[in-house]
Write an enzyme that holds these catalytic residues in place. Structure first.
Site, PDB file in Angstrom:
ATOM      1  N   GLY A 137       0.800  -1.211   0.000  1.00  0.00           N
ATOM      2  CA  GLY A 137       0.000   0.000   0.000  1.00  0.00           C
ATOM      3  C   GLY A 137       0.832   1.259   0.000  1.00  0.00           C
ATOM      4  O   GLY A 137       1.806   1.396  -0.749  1.00  0.00           O
ATOM      5  N   CYS A 138       0.473   2.194   0.868  1.00  0.00           N
ATOM      6  CA  CYS A 138       1.163   3.476   0.926  1.00  0.00           C
ATOM      7  C   CYS A 138       2.614   3.357   1.385  1.00  0.00           C
ATOM      8  O   CYS A 138       3.424   4.232   1.097  1.00  0.00           O
ATOM      9  CB  CYS A 138       0.408   4.423   1.857  1.00  0.00           C
ATOM     10  SG  CYS A 138      -1.276   4.796   1.313  1.00  0.00           S
ATOM     11  N   ALA A 139       2.934   2.297   2.111  1.00  0.00           N
ATOM     12  CA  ALA A 139       4.316   2.112   2.569  1.00  0.00           C
ATOM     13  C   ALA A 139       5.255   1.724   1.443  1.00  0.00           C
ATOM     14  O   ALA A 139       6.475   1.756   1.603  1.00  0.00           O
ATOM     15  CB  ALA A 139       4.362   1.039   3.658  1.00  0.00           C
ATOM     16  N   ALA A 140       4.705   1.347   0.283  1.00  0.00           N
ATOM     17  CA  ALA A 140       5.531   0.831  -0.799  1.00  0.00           C
ATOM     18  C   ALA A 140       6.480   1.872  -1.377  1.00  0.00           C
ATOM     19  O   ALA A 140       7.531   1.517  -1.921  1.00  0.00           O
ATOM     20  CB  ALA A 140       4.650   0.253  -1.901  1.00  0.00           C
TER      21      ALA A 140
END
Length: 376
Positions: A137-140
């Site tokens: 998700g956004c951590a990628a």
């Protein structure tokens, strides 16, 4: 010296403003018992406008998962090349200089990954490593930078291209009526971003250390439910509180490097929402202004998932960067709850002359074992 060069970022041409978002919510959910709460939460995001890949009327008319995913693939192929070309230019490189492509996206699915299409159509060598990341998700965005650093540390002559392609609007689900879903409908936007991490040379952020941290027992706080209609985004109301357990992780990585996380020269933080940035400012004891790049991304584009970190880095460049040796931290947050963090210093090293193709060393490969006709 592993260096993150200036990213390139592009957003689609269709725009929806905060006022339009609130009007749509009122019109479509007039009888929703928690509409006032949802409107207040959306209004508090600080998002002035978002960009989406198709007009809002088409976005709201969900045609089904197959058509949505076909649109994702078509839009990715149409929009990624120009952004990649700009990012390569920022790094002073060509497709033939790239040894690995890290492609991150959580808003559509392709197999083979878009990386295969890029290698076949954009002039990347056939030996280019492919690393698609779909489930962070956004951590990628932070994970992509960290994996690029790891690769360039192992192979000092290597160059890694990072591509983040997020069309969050294609995940809109008209039947998801929870407050978290209504909030997401007013928070997320679409964008494509790319950046090069160079093993040698380049100007930007010299990456020195990275780490990952997972908050225990939070797997269901940010998640997808995959159904016949596509990806249904689940956002727990506890997500905004995650900076309290994650701030110590930022302090720990900085402390292990001999730095104080509360006394750095720049901060590149995933802009999941204003509460995330406000709390991190409190727990790290840094002024809110320290997160101005992330806040600007949130205001102008909304939460663009894995592309947020790259866009915030771009804004740091556009501001003129920092003096040589200035210290900073980058962090992306996403499902898990996971934090991907790295430390770096600003470097203004002169860009070296472009290498001659005949002199290009293929990382991890010996020329005598290369197939005839393969590109350098």
């Amino acid at each position: 010296m592993v260096t993150l060069c200036k990213p390139a970022v592009a957003v689609p041409e269709h725009v929806i403003t905060m006022e339009e978002t609130l009007d749509l919510a009122r019109a479509r959910h007039a009888d929703h018992p928690q509409l006032p709460l949802a409107l207040r939460l959306i209004g508090n995001t600080g998002v002035a406008k978002r960009h989406i890949v198709q007009p809002i009327e088409k976005t709201l008319a969900h045609p089904g998962f197959q058509e949505r995913n076909e649109l994702y693939e078509a839009e990715a192929k149409a929009r990624v090349p120009a952004v990649v070309e700009e990012a390569l230019g920022n790094a002073g490189l060509r497709p033939s200089d790239i040894d690995m492509i890290v492609y991150v996206s959580c808003t559509g699915f392709m197999m083979p990954s878009l990386t295969a299409w890029m290698i076949n159509t954009m002039g990347f060598p056939r030996h280019t490593r492919q690393l698609p990341i779909a489930q962070l998700g956004c951590a990628a965005g932070g994970a992509a930078i960290n994996r690029a650093q790891d690769f360039c540390t192992a192979y000092p002559d290597a160059n890694v291209l990072i591509v983040a392609c997020e069309f969050c609007s294609l995940c809109y689900q008209p039947t998801d009526l929870g407050v978290g879903s209504l909030l997401s409908n007013g928070l997320f936007g679409d964008a494509v971003a790319a950046a090069v991490v160079r093993g040698r040379g380049g100007s930007g952020i010299s990456l020195e250390r990275n780490d990952s941290h997972l908050v225990p027992d939070t797997e269901d706080w940010i998640a997808y439910s995959v159904r016949s209609t596509g990806f249904h985004f689940l956002l727990d109301k506890r997500v905004p509180t995650t900076m309290e357990p994650l701030a110590p992780a930022l302090r720990e990585i900085a402390g292990a490097h001999g730095w104080d996380a509360g006394n750095l020269d720049f901060y590149i933080i995933h802009a999941g929402g204003p509460r995330i940035l406000d709390d991190l400012s409190l727990f790290l004891e840094v002024p809110p202004e320290a997160f101005r790049f992330s806040r600007a991304t949130l205001t102008e584009y909304g939460n663009i998932a894995s592309a947020v970190v790259l866009d915030a880095v771009r804004r740091l460049f556009d501001e003129g960067g920092r003096p040589e040796g200035a210290r900073g931290i980058l962090a992306g947050f996403g499902p898990g709850i996971t934090a991907e963090m790295c430390l770096g210093r600003w470097t203004t090293a002169a860009r070296p002359a472009e290498p001659q193709l005949s002199a290009r060393r293929i990382v991890g490969y010996s020329p005598r074992f290369r197939h005839a006709g393969s590109r350098a």
